[in-house]
Design a protein around this motif. Structure first.
Motif, PDB file in Angstrom:
ATOM      1  N   LEU A  70      -2.677   8.213   3.023  1.00 60.19           N
ATOM      2  CA  LEU A  70      -2.859   7.443   1.799  1.00 60.19           C
ATOM      3  C   LEU A  70      -4.304   6.990   1.648  1.00 60.19           C
ATOM      4  N   GLY A  71      -4.910   6.645   2.755  1.00 56.95           N
ATOM      5  CA  GLY A  71      -6.303   6.212   2.690  1.00 56.95           C
ATOM      6  C   GLY A  71      -7.185   7.285   2.076  1.00 56.95           C
ATOM      7  N   ALA A  72      -6.994   8.506   2.569  1.00 60.81           N
ATOM      8  CA  ALA A  72      -7.835   9.599   2.095  1.00 60.81           C
ATOM      9  C   ALA A  72      -7.467  10.042   0.692  1.00 60.81           C
ATOM     10  N   PHE A  73      -6.170  10.131   0.417  1.00 57.34           N
ATOM     11  CA  PHE A  73      -5.759  10.779  -0.820  1.00 57.34           C
ATOM     12  C   PHE A  73      -5.180   9.835  -1.854  1.00 57.34           C
ATOM     13  N   PHE A  74      -5.229   8.549  -1.570  1.00 53.15           N
ATOM     14  CA  PHE A  74      -4.770   7.627  -2.595  1.00 53.15           C
ATOM     15  C   PHE A  74      -5.793   6.512  -2.806  1.00 53.15           C
ATOM     16  N   VAL A  75      -6.187   5.878  -1.731  1.00 51.76           N
ATOM     17  CA  VAL A  75      -7.124   4.775  -1.878  1.00 51.76           C
ATOM     18  C   VAL A  75      -8.483   5.267  -2.341  1.00 51.76           C
ATOM     19  N   ALA A  76      -8.969   6.326  -1.696  1.00 53.31           N
ATOM     20  CA  ALA A  76     -10.294   6.844  -2.070  1.00 53.31           C
ATOM     21  C   ALA A  76     -10.349   7.224  -3.554  1.00 53.31           C
ATOM     22  N   PRO A  77      -9.368   7.991  -4.054  1.00 55.25           N
ATOM     23  CA  PRO A  77      -9.401   8.286  -5.494  1.00 55.25           C
ATOM     24  C   PRO A  77      -9.364   7.033  -6.350  1.00 55.25           C
ATOM     25  N   ILE A  78      -8.604   6.024  -5.926  1.00 57.57           N
ATOM     26  CA  ILE A  78      -8.539   4.807  -6.739  1.00 57.57           C
ATOM     27  C   ILE A  78      -9.884   4.102  -6.749  1.00 57.57           C
ATOM     28  N   VAL A  79     -10.548   4.120  -5.600  1.00 59.16           N
ATOM     29  CA  VAL A  79     -11.882   3.521  -5.554  1.00 59.16           C
ATOM     30  C   VAL A  79     -12.780   4.224  -6.551  1.00 59.16           C
TER      31      VAL A  79
ATOM     32  N   LEU B 148      -3.113  -2.179 -14.525  1.00 59.34           N
ATOM     33  CA  LEU B 148      -1.727  -1.844 -14.242  1.00 59.34           C
ATOM     34  C   LEU B 148      -1.458  -1.841 -12.743  1.00 59.34           C
ATOM     35  N   ILE B 149      -2.358  -1.188 -12.015  1.00 60.16           N
ATOM     36  CA  ILE B 149      -2.197  -1.123 -10.557  1.00 60.16           C
ATOM     37  C   ILE B 149      -2.195  -2.522  -9.961  1.00 60.16           C
ATOM     38  N   GLY B 150      -3.096  -3.367 -10.460  1.00 61.44           N
ATOM     39  CA  GLY B 150      -3.196  -4.730  -9.941  1.00 61.44           C
ATOM     40  C   GLY B 150      -1.913  -5.508 -10.147  1.00 61.44           C
ATOM     41  N   VAL B 151      -1.385  -5.438 -11.354  1.00 57.27           N
ATOM     42  CA  VAL B 151      -0.153  -6.176 -11.654  1.00 57.27           C
ATOM     43  C   VAL B 151       0.967  -5.738 -10.736  1.00 57.27           C
ATOM     44  N   VAL B 152       1.099  -4.445 -10.590  1.00 54.97           N
ATOM     45  CA  VAL B 152       2.200  -3.954  -9.764  1.00 54.97           C
ATOM     46  C   VAL B 152       1.993  -4.258  -8.296  1.00 54.97           C
ATOM     47  N   ALA B 153       0.738  -4.219  -7.838  1.00 51.71           N
ATOM     48  CA  ALA B 153       0.473  -4.551  -6.437  1.00 51.71           C
ATOM     49  C   ALA B 153       0.942  -5.972  -6.149  1.00 51.71           C
ATOM     50  N   VAL B 154       0.611  -6.865  -7.058  1.00 50.87           N
ATOM     51  CA  VAL B 154       1.027  -8.256  -6.878  1.00 50.87           C
ATOM     52  C   VAL B 154       2.549  -8.355  -6.831  1.00 50.87           C
ATOM     53  N   LEU B 155       3.200  -7.704  -7.781  1.00 54.18           N
ATOM     54  CA  LEU B 155       4.659  -7.728  -7.810  1.00 54.18           C
ATOM     55  C   LEU B 155       5.255  -7.176  -6.527  1.00 54.18           C
ATOM     56  N   THR B 156       4.682  -6.080  -6.074  1.00 50.86           N
ATOM     57  CA  THR B 156       5.228  -5.440  -4.879  1.00 50.86           C
ATOM     58  C   THR B 156       5.099  -6.354  -3.663  1.00 50.86           C
ATOM     59  N   ILE B 157       3.951  -6.985  -3.521  1.00 48.76           N
ATOM     60  CA  ILE B 157       3.771  -7.875  -2.369  1.00 48.76           C
ATOM     61  C   ILE B 157       4.802  -8.992  -2.427  1.00 48.76           C
ATOM     62  N   ALA B 158       4.954  -9.553  -3.617  1.00 53.53           N
ATOM     63  CA  ALA B 158       5.926 -10.634  -3.753  1.00 53.53           C
ATOM     64  C   ALA B 158       7.317 -10.161  -3.367  1.00 53.53           C
ATOM     65  N   PHE B 159       7.690  -8.975  -3.863  1.00 48.18           N
ATOM     66  CA  PHE B 159       9.045  -8.497  -3.609  1.00 48.18           C
ATOM     67  C   PHE B 159       9.270  -8.045  -2.184  1.00 48.18           C
ATOM     68  N   SER B 160       8.244  -7.549  -1.558  1.00 44.46           N
ATOM     69  CA  SER B 160       8.480  -6.996  -0.227  1.00 44.46           C
ATOM     70  C   SER B 160       8.782  -8.098   0.769  1.00 44.46           C
TER      71      SER B 160
ATOM     72  N   LEU C 297       0.828  -1.206   0.000  1.00 45.07           N
ATOM     73  CA  LEU C 297       0.000   0.000   0.000  1.00 45.07           C
ATOM     74  C   LEU C 297       0.860   1.252   0.000  1.00 45.07           C
ATOM     75  N   LEU C 298       1.879   1.255   0.839  1.00 46.68           N
ATOM     76  CA  LEU C 298       2.713   2.457   0.949  1.00 46.68           C
ATOM     77  C   LEU C 298       3.474   2.735  -0.335  1.00 46.68           C
ATOM     78  N   LEU C 299       3.823   1.691  -1.058  1.00 50.23           N
ATOM     79  CA  LEU C 299       4.594   1.889  -2.284  1.00 50.23           C
ATOM     80  C   LEU C 299       3.716   2.048  -3.515  1.00 50.23           C
ATOM     81  N   SER C 300       2.463   1.725  -3.362  1.00 44.65           N
ATOM     82  CA  SER C 300       1.624   1.682  -4.554  1.00 44.65           C
ATOM     83  C   SER C 300       1.444   3.000  -5.312  1.00 44.65           C
TER      84      SER C 300
ATOM     85  N   PRO D   4       0.720   8.145   8.120  1.00 41.07           N
ATOM     86  CA  PRO D   4       0.953   7.814   6.702  1.00 41.07           C
ATOM     87  C   PRO D   4      -0.223   7.058   6.091  1.00 41.07           C
ATOM     88  N   LEU D   5      -0.744   6.080   6.852  1.00 42.62           N
ATOM     89  CA  LEU D   5      -1.824   5.293   6.270  1.00 42.62           C
ATOM     90  C   LEU D   5      -3.093   6.117   6.110  1.00 42.62           C
ATOM     91  N   ALA D   6      -3.354   6.987   7.075  1.00 36.40           N
ATOM     92  CA  ALA D   6      -4.547   7.834   6.956  1.00 36.40           C
ATOM     93  C   ALA D   6      -4.421   8.724   5.722  1.00 36.40           C
TER      94      ALA D   6
END
Lengths: 270, 370, 282
Positions: C14-23, C259-271, A107-110, C10-12
């Motif tokens: 992103l929640g407000a200004f990143f997740v909400a717009p993506i939704v 695009l976001i989905g693909v990268v999210a998967v990659l990021t989780i794997a790499f982290s 999430l943080l990197l997304s 940080p999460l708040a």
């Protein structure tokens, strides 16, 4: 250090390689420099004569200067916010264990992923729904989101290499977590913090897509620039500006770096 | 432990407040109504300024001469500019909540906006220079008998080519599809390429092609795309590429010919037998604008002879004001400014509404992705 | 500080200004929101046609390949640079680092413009080739500019300094005593590098790879400036769907989410891979 990490020959080879890379990085900039003095409206070879005309044009161009000021303001606010949030997040990622860590780091990197155009529009819609008008603050909000992953990616590796036992020792000796952070962790990660700040600043200063949607009635430098790319008459002036921006920012960064070294000397870290 | 926790919590809250202040987020504390109130009082001081949504280069970034007359007459209502990269972008911005008073789509969009409920018609009697504007262009700005668009800048879409490098088989749009010049051709980044393909293929109404006709046009473009070096969207881009010899044949506007000629290149501006297309910029007035009178004054300034001449001299576009003449005889020639009828049949196709624009857009996207 | 209080802000944000717009973007892709007023409701239509219309998926694959190539090459080039700065003991390492980063302080757009001048048919490279008679002026190297090559070259150029940074940071924090110990134990420098330096700098290398791979997947500015007709990338397609021709936000949102989905998967794997010490400790 030179002995264990690199042989004499190795150091020589690497130094040569470094020089090549620097040459590669600067060649286009030298080209910009040449064209800023070029007496032609279009930057192609062969060159026209030498002229200082474009520099003069830029200096009398109030709108261009205003755009630069706005960009600097936005970038400064963005970097402060992004580094603050980044430090908090990195501390949590490195020093704390919790189940959802892979998800949280994702999430943080997304924000790295999302095309800025889409993000810009999405934020525009969000602010419209909330009744918040666009301007410098909305751009800053968007830019903090964009630059936060960069700060984390710089801070996390550095934090990982710092021995957690140093902090634990301080804590055991009675220092509060905040004090521990201020006296132990922060000085040790300071180079990374400075790097993070610089990355956030330059990213924000240069960012076009998100800013174009959120800037409202103001103008940032990249927006001014992009329009110059579409309108040829503005282009040579803008090239002159780019050269000036480079010199100014180099000076600022060198001064900041020098200041940091002096500060570190005094504190006795290193 | 407890005292420490409490201290940390207080510090957290303090930090939060500091950050809120730092990010200008007083609203976080005051709540949404607080922001709206603050901002409203901030903006009432500025409701007097005319909000103009225009293309780059027409605001305070170079276009000041175009509205200098307006600024003189209405110094307290100076225009405030936001920029549109194209009509699609403007449409998106308007739908997303931006409220300009004026914006400037091109003639192919007049019907779309007139029927969209977003704009209102102009009152030509408030525009002094209106009578000097090209009547064919004025007509193109009308819909349902009302004047929705006031024409301003205009130009042709035709073919620019290097006469020392290129010998066209015939005077036709086919030159931009010519396999002999693979890698040296430049197209324009617009779904009008499908219209051009339709013209070349001889369809009856290239602006309103049937599904099968559209498929044929698309197929032609996809097949010929391998010859294309560059699909340009900004003139600077075209000029660099053409000027440095990267490209020999281009879908181009009259000023592009003038500029390349100035660079000393041997160039020809070819008007194909299928006819060039004429495009015209149209000022449109948003519905519900609280500054309608000011908007008319602004457009009047733009329509004046002085502004028109400036536009022709500096940006190389034609202007709808028939009285204006550019200093460059080359431009005069390329724009055929002595003939008001140059922009429409039988000399050219005045660009017009594309009823199935969304379908065309999708087809063009697929061409670019292929 | 407890974890929640550290992560809270940080999460708040992103929640407000990143997740909400993506939704919001997601809702557009399912036609729950639409740009134009008119009837609309939840539907998979746009997603279905995305899956069936190979054009977009092919374009995505093409972009992925380009990004991969660029990222790998750039990381390989950046590593020696970072190594030199961090470990050669040079006195002026921070100044040199500054020198490395400085190009970033100019405008991205204009640096790309400068490359157009270098790579063009009459640009620096070709002029040089003419001058040395390696090629005749009638036959310039035309594939340099407005091509996939140009896009990859410029992307690499833009990202190289960025990429060197995390590698530098992790190499600089390397405990030299480990290397000394290795040498005391008789290991050659090369051996020490493989066994000590490289593994310990791996988090920085992975971060570096991420720094360039992920953003370049969604790149659109560079391809639009130097890519020509063939250097068109997935990001350009998204931009075009939102911004040109006629707004097709539904399809654009689908492509963006994919695009976001693909990268999210990659990021989780790499982290997972990025935090070996934490995992071991747990």
């Amino acid at each position: 250090m030179t002995d264990v990490a690199l042989s004499r020959n190795g150091a020589l080879v690497l130094r040569g390689f470094f020089a090549l890379v620097i040459a590669f990085l600067y060649a286009p900039i030298v080209i910009l420099l040449i064209f800023s003095f070029n007496n032609s409206a279009v930057p192609t070879f062969p060159l026209g004569g030498f002229t200082l005309h474009w520099y003069h044009e830029f200096l009398v161009n109030g709108d261009l200067r205003a755009a630069l000021r706005t960009s600097a303001l936005v970038a400064a606010a963005t970097s402060v916010g992004a580094v603050l949030l980044g430090v908090l997040a990195s501390l949590a990622l490195v020093r704390r264990a919790f189940r959802s860590k892979p998800l949280v780091s994702a999430l943080l990197l997304s924000p790295l992923v999302i095309p800025y155009l889409v993000f810009g529009i999405a934020l525009l819609l969000l602010f419209h729904a909330l009744g918040i008008p666009n301007g410098v603050p909305t751009v800053v909000i968007g830019h903090i989101v964009i630059t936060l992953p960069y700060t984390i990616l710089v801070l996390v590796p550095r934090l990982e290499q710092i021995d957690a036992s140093l902090e634990e020792a301080a804590y055991d000796l009675g220092a509060s977590r905040l004090r521990t952070f201020r006296s132990i962790t922060l000085p040790l990660i300071l180079p990374a913090v400075v790097s993070a700040f610089l990355i956030a600043f330059t990213t924000s200063f240069d960012e076009y897509a998100v800013a174009s949607f959120l800037v409202g009635p103001s103008t940032t430098f990249p927006i001014y620039l992009y329009s110059a790319l579409r309108f040829p008459s503005q282009l040579p002036q803008v090239i002159a500006v780019a050269v000036v921006v480079l010199i100014v920012s180099l000076t600022v960064v060198v001064a900041a770096e020098a200041g940091r070294r002096i500060a570190e000397h005094r504190v006795g870290v290193l | 432990m407890d005292a420490e926790d409490r201290l940390e919590k207080r510090l957290d809250r303090q930090m939060l407040l500091k950050l809120a202040a730092a990010t200008g987020g007083a609203g976080l504390v005051a709540g949404r109504a607080g922001i709206a109130d603050a901002m409203r009082s901030f903006s009432t001081a500025e409701t007097g300024r005319l909000q103009v949504l225009d293309w780059a280069g027409y605001g305070n970034d170079g276009g000041q001469s175009m509205f200098a007359q307006y600024v003189k007459q209405h110094a307290t209502n100076k225009p405030r500019f936001t920029y549109m990269t194209n009509e699609s972008d403007a449409l998106a911005k308007i739908h997303a909540g931006q409220r300009p008073d004026i914006f400037r789509p091109y003639v192919g969009w007049v019907k779309f906006f007139a029927t969209s409920g977003l704009v209102q018609p102009w009152d030509p009697s408030q525009i002094q220079s209106f009578k000097h504007l090209n009547p064919f262009m004025v007509k193109a700005g009308q819909y349902g008998g009302k004047q929705y668009g006031i024409p301003d800048d205009w130009g042709f879409d035709a073919i620019l080519y290097r006469s020392d490098k290129v010998t066209p088989k015939s005077r036709s749009w086919g030159l931009i599809f010519d396999d002999r010049y693979k890698g040296k051709i430049s197209w324009f980044d617009d779904l009008n390429m499908l219209t051009i393909a339709g013209l070349y293929l001889g369809f009856k109404d290239p602006w309103n092609q049937s599904d099968s006709e559209l498929k044929q046009s698309q197929k032609l473009l996809v097949a010929k795309k391998k010859n294309v070096r560059l699909i340009w969207s900004s003139e600077t881009n075209l000029w660099e590429a053409f000027g440095s010899g990267d490209v020999w044949i281009a879908y181009a506007w009259p000023n592009d010919w003038v500029q390349m000629k100035k660079k000393g290149l041997k160039v020809v501006y070819m008007r194909p037998k299928e006819k060039p297309i004429a495009w015209v910029g149209m000022f449109m007035l948003l519905k519900g604008s609280p500054r309608s009178h000011l908007a008319h004054a602004y457009v009047d300034a733009w329509s004046s002879k002085a502004s028109a001449a400036w536009l022709e001299d500096n940006y190389g576009y034609g202007h709808a004001n028939l009285q204006a003449r550019p200093a460059s005889s080359d431009l005069l020639l390329a724009l055929q400014l002595t003939n008001a009828r140059a922009v429409t049949e039988p000399n050219a196709h005045l660009d017009r509404d594309i009823p199935r624009r969304a379908v065309y857009a999708k087809a063009w996207q697929e061409v670019k992705a292929s | 500080m407890t974890t929640p209080s550290l992560l809270g802000l940080p999460l708040a944000w992103l929640g407000a200004f990143f997740v909400a717009p993506i939704v919001i973007v997601a809702l557009y892709s399912f036609n729950v929101y639409a740009l134009f007023p008119g009837p609309h409701g939840f539907t998979f239509d746009a997603w279905r046609s995305f899956a069936h219309n190979h054009v977009y998926l092919r374009l995505f694959w093409k972009s992925t390949q380009m990004s991969l190539v660029v990222s790998v090459i750039i990381v390989l080039l950046a590593y020696p640079v970072a190594y030199y700065l961090a470990l050669s003991g040079t006195k002026r390492k921070y100044i040199l680092l500054l020198l490395l980063i400085a190009p970033f302080l100019t405008s991205y757009l204009l640096r790309v413009l400068a490359w157009k001048v270098i790579l063009g048919d009459q640009g620096v490279v070709n002029s040089f080739l003419f001058w040395t008679h390696l090629r005749s002026p009638e036959h310039p190297l035309s594939q340099l500019l407005y091509s996939r090559f140009a896009v990859m070259l410029v992307l690499g150029y833009i990202w190289l300094p960025f990429v060197a940074l995390p590698i530098f940071v992790s190499l600089e924090s390397l405990d030299r005593r480990l290397l000394e110990a290795a040498s005391d134990l008789g290991a050659s420098r090369l051996r020490a590098f493989w066994a000590v330096t490289l593994p310990l700098s791996l988090p920085g290398v992975i971060a570096a790879f991420f720094f360039v791979f992920i953003p370049t997947l969604g790149e659109f500015v560079t391809p639009s400036l130097v890519g020509g007709a063939t250097g068109y990338m997935y990001g350009n397609q998204i931009v075009d769907l939102f911004g040109t021709g006629f707004p097709d936000w539904e399809t654009g949102s689908v492509l963006a989410l994919f695009l976001i989905g693909v990268v999210a998967v990659l990021t989780i794997a790499f982290s997972r891979f990025l935090q070996p010490q934490q995992v071991a400790a747990e």
